[in-house]
Write an enzyme that holds these catalytic residues in place. Structure first.
Site, PDB file in Angstrom:
ATOM      1  N   GLU A  78      -4.734  -2.839   4.550  1.00  9.87           N
ATOM      2  CA  GLU A  78      -4.355  -3.520   5.797  1.00  9.87           C
ATOM      3  C   GLU A  78      -5.488  -4.349   6.382  1.00  9.87           C
ATOM      4  OE1 GLU A  78      -3.776  -0.484   4.894  1.00  9.87           O
ATOM      5  OE2 GLU A  78      -1.990   0.409   5.784  1.00  9.87           O
TER       6      GLU A  78
ATOM      7  N   LYS B 263      -6.633  22.857   9.321  1.00  7.89           N
ATOM      8  CA  LYS B 263      -6.763  23.526  10.614  1.00  7.89           C
ATOM      9  C   LYS B 263      -6.728  25.034  10.410  1.00  7.89           C
ATOM     10  CE  LYS B 263      -6.029  22.572  15.311  1.00  7.89           C
ATOM     11  NZ  LYS B 263      -5.373  21.814  16.338  1.00  7.89           N
TER      12      LYS B 263
ATOM     13  N   TRP C 232     -10.958  22.685  13.138  1.00  2.50           N
ATOM     14  CA  TRP C 232     -10.827  21.734  12.046  1.00  2.50           C
ATOM     15  C   TRP C 232     -11.882  21.947  10.964  1.00  2.50           C
ATOM     16  CZ3 TRP C 232      -6.397  19.468  11.981  1.00  2.50           C
ATOM     17  CH2 TRP C 232      -5.762  19.092  13.159  1.00  2.50           C
TER      18      TRP C 232
ATOM     19  N   THR D   6       0.851  -1.189   0.000  1.00  2.00           N
ATOM     20  CA  THR D   6       0.000   0.000   0.000  1.00  2.00           C
ATOM     21  C   THR D   6       0.880   1.229   0.000  1.00  2.00           C
ATOM     22  OG1 THR D   6      -1.742   1.165   1.182  1.00  2.00           O
ATOM     23  CG2 THR D   6      -0.268  -0.135   2.541  1.00  2.00           C
TER      24      THR D   6
HETATM   25  P1  AMP Z   1      -6.206   1.696   0.467  1.00  2.00           P
HETATM   26  O1  AMP Z   1      -5.399   0.902   1.391  1.00  2.00           O
HETATM   27  O2  AMP Z   1      -5.444   2.187  -0.708  1.00  2.00           O
HETATM   28  O3  AMP Z   1      -7.460   1.026   0.058  1.00  2.00           O
HETATM   29  O4  AMP Z   1      -6.643   3.019   1.242  1.00  2.00           O
HETATM   30  C1  AMP Z   1      -7.314   2.972   2.477  1.00  2.00           C
HETATM   31  C2  AMP Z   1      -7.763   4.349   2.840  1.00  2.00           C
HETATM   32  O5  AMP Z   1      -8.748   4.810   1.906  1.00  2.00           O
HETATM   33  C3  AMP Z   1      -8.447   4.446   4.175  1.00  2.00           C
HETATM   34  O6  AMP Z   1      -7.527   4.533   5.234  1.00  2.00           O
HETATM   35  C4  AMP Z   1      -9.281   5.710   4.006  1.00  2.00           C
HETATM   36  O7  AMP Z   1      -8.504   6.861   4.215  1.00  2.00           O
HETATM   37  C5  AMP Z   1      -9.674   5.655   2.553  1.00  2.00           C
HETATM   38  N1  AMP Z   1     -11.024   5.094   2.394  1.00  2.00           N
HETATM   39  C6  AMP Z   1     -11.376   3.829   2.130  1.00  2.00           C
HETATM   40  N2  AMP Z   1     -12.712   3.700   2.015  1.00  2.00           N
HETATM   41  C7  AMP Z   1     -13.233   4.926   2.225  1.00  2.00           C
HETATM   42  C8  AMP Z   1     -14.559   5.464   2.253  1.00  2.00           C
HETATM   43  N3  AMP Z   1     -15.627   4.712   2.021  1.00  2.00           N
HETATM   44  N4  AMP Z   1     -14.690   6.785   2.508  1.00  2.00           N
HETATM   45  C9  AMP Z   1     -13.621   7.574   2.736  1.00  2.00           C
HETATM   46  N5  AMP Z   1     -12.348   7.132   2.714  1.00  2.00           N
HETATM   47  C10 AMP Z   1     -12.154   5.826   2.468  1.00  2.00           C
END
Ligand code: AMP
Length: 532
Positions: free
Chosen positions: A326, A435, A440, A181
């Site tokens: 993860e 911020k 926020w 990732t």
């Molecule tokens: P990845 O490992 O590339 O799938 O990225 C994971 C990250 O994507 C998470 O930690 C979130 O920040 C973001 N993410 C995943 N699903 C959502 C969702 N439904 N809404 C907002 N952010 C999301």
């Protein structure tokens, strides 16, 4: 009770045994191909035997560099079922990161789509562990290539043993897969999936209260098979004998719409960017999407306006879900509880545009900077922590493990609120919160509202440094083709919905918003562009 291991072997063997007639429809470089699970089962065993002949042993990593198609599906099961580890490699990584992850994972064999060969050829001299390259193409003939030794996938499968016996010594906690990732800074981080984790995740996705995937579904993962196992779709679909529709290389909105229509897809999964694009395509009004019972959307926040359009304009149910590489990845999913179905349409949409409630099997909590749980009032913000049997407990051979995995919890880096129904709402990634004057501002909230503007296709909001307020929001906006809007109009649109100090200081109109390799807004690059 019996301590039988939960392994992926049982998933593919179940499909072979009980769903031999069911189909996998695969779009490849040359066209559409149909296979039964009986054929997929034999080909998968033949591939496993070929990998063994090439010297792949228990625990070795087998890399895949490929789109969503039947060969990739076969690799999904061949490698883990012979005891090896399937390493799905993101095809959009920079050469530097590509080299890093192949070497870091110590991939022994690489399976590569024919059109992606040049990307590996470019880095081949830097690769330290790869002993064999396999080209995935519809032809048995080998293409011209500088990779060596290079084998033909189809030749290996036709020479392989379709009765090959899978490993019988797999422990359910053995690694089955891995995926890297992207990190905000530094090299990508490796996540290892165990057989048990993927098995339980597949069970979780088939529950009626989650994605409810079943044998009768026709499942089309648009999310790439190199991104968090296409959110587990290939595993759960095989386990249940569901029909799989794999959309292959270069998925344009038109191809996605055509495949949904032609193959009666019932459920599809992907990131919001994909669904925003498809929405425009559907507006042509020429596609039959009546079989779609759900679009599963995650990876970034799904704008409420988009959910509304799918449901009211096209009668396509939309499910918003949240997860991470993860976390295998499903963590939460937004569904109405039975006593919420009588709420007004707007209230229901509000609930369903949140990231939702944790799925059975996992635990979550939301903590402030002191580690104390925040009030479940939908207002207090904190970092989301997760634990459970399909949540990673470390980054593969990486010091950054200690920053994210503490006291048995995964620290997600996602800032959320949680309401008294236990439903979470992502406010921002930790580094993306703005911020301003000590308060926020959620970039996600602003983005979702901006994307409801009739002229706006996509919008991302970032923080820019400000001498007085520390940081102020700036909106980066892409207009729909043939639509116009001025900065003043955009701000006026936001005004009724936000406190004055939340309104962006500036609206920057762009042709395209830079995206990460998995289709999320690349805010780091956006900040550079805007701050230039
Ligand atoms: P990845 O490992 O590339 O799938 O990225 C994971 C990250 O994507 C998470 O930690 C979130 O920040 C973001 N993410 C995943 N699903 C959502 C969702 N439904 N809404 C907002 N952010 C999301």
């Amino acid at each position: 009770m019996m301590d039988t291991p939960l392994t992926l072997v049982s998933l593919i063997e179940r499909a072979e045994k009980y769903f031999s007639k069911k189909e996998v429809i695969s779009r490849t470089h040359t066209g559409i191909q149909h296979f039964t699970y009986e054929e997929i089962g034999k080909r998968t065993r033949a591939l496993a035997s070929a990998l063994k002949k090439l010297g792949v042993e228990k625990g070795d990593r087998v890399g895949t560099f490929a789109w969503n198609h039947h060969r990739h599906l076969e690799a999904y099961f061949a490698a883990p079922s012979m005891g090896a580890v399937l390493h799905t490699i993101n095809i959009r990584l920079s050469p530097e990161h590509l080299t890093y992850i192949i070497n870091h994972a110590e991939d022994k064999v690489l399976l590569i789509d024919i059109d992606l060969l040049p990307l590996i050829e470019r880095v081949k001299d830097e690769l330290t562990s790869v002993k064999a390259f396999i080209v995935m193409s519809d032809e048995k003939e080998l293409p011209e290539s500088t990779l060596s030794p290079l084998y033909s996938y189809e030749q290996l499968v036709s020479d392989g043993d379709e009765n090959f016996e899978y490993a019988t010594d797999i422990d359910e906690n053995d690694p089955a897969g891995m995926c890297y990732t992207s990190a905000t800074t530094g090299k990508p981080k490796g996540v290892v999936y165990t057989h048990r984790g993927i098995f339980l995740h597949s069970m979780a996705l088939s529950m009626a209260d989650t994605a409810a995937i079943s044998e009768s579904d026709r499942v089309m993962p648009v999310v790439p098979m190199f991104h968090a196992n296409a959110w587990g779709m290939p595993f759960v679909s095989t386990m249940l004998g569901a029909t799989q529709v794999l959309p292959g290389p270069m998925m344009t909105p038109q191809i996605i719409a055509e495949m949904i229509d032609k193959y009666d897809v019932t459920i599809s999964a992907g990131v919001p960017t994909i669904w925003l694009g498809l929405l425009q395509e559907l507006e042509k009004g020429i596609y039959d999407t009546s079989h779609l019972r759900a679009i599963l959307c995650g990876g970034s926040a799904a704008p409420k306006s988009m959910i509304r359009s799918y449901e009211t304009d096209f009668n396509i149910p939309f499910i918003h879900a949240y997860g991470m590489t993860e976390t295998t990845p499903i963590v939460t999913l937004a569904r109405l509880k039975s006593y919420q179905t009588d709420l007004s349409e707007e209230e229901r949409l509000d609930i369903r545009s949140r990231q939702g409630t944790v799925v059975p099997g996992l635990d979550i909590k939301v903590v402030d900077e002191n580690g104390d749980e925040v009030e479940a009032d939908g207002e207090a913000m904190g970092e989301l922590l997760i634990r459970g049997p399909w949540i990673a407990d470390e980054y593969y051979k990486d010091d950054r493990t200690k920053d994210a995995f503490k006291d048995g919890w995964l620290y997600t880096g996602d800032v959320v609120t949680i309401d008294n129904e236990g439903s979470i709402k992502i406010v921002d990634r930790m580094g993306d919160l703005i911020k301003s004057g000590g308060e926020w501002i959620s970039s996600v909230d602003l983005e979702n509202t901006l994307m409801a503007h009739p002229a706006i296709f996509e919008a991302a909001v970032i923080a820019v440094p400000d001498p007085k307020w520390q940081e102020r929001p700036v909106a980066c906006v892409v207009l729909k083709p043939d639509k116009l809007a001025t900065e003043a109009e955009v701000l006026k649109f936001l005004e009724p919905q936000f406190a004055k100090w939340w309104l962006p200081d500036k609206v920057v109109f762009m042709k395209e918003i830079p995206k990460t390799s998995v289709g999320k807004f690349l805010k780091r690059d956006l900040r550079e562009i805007v701050n230039k």
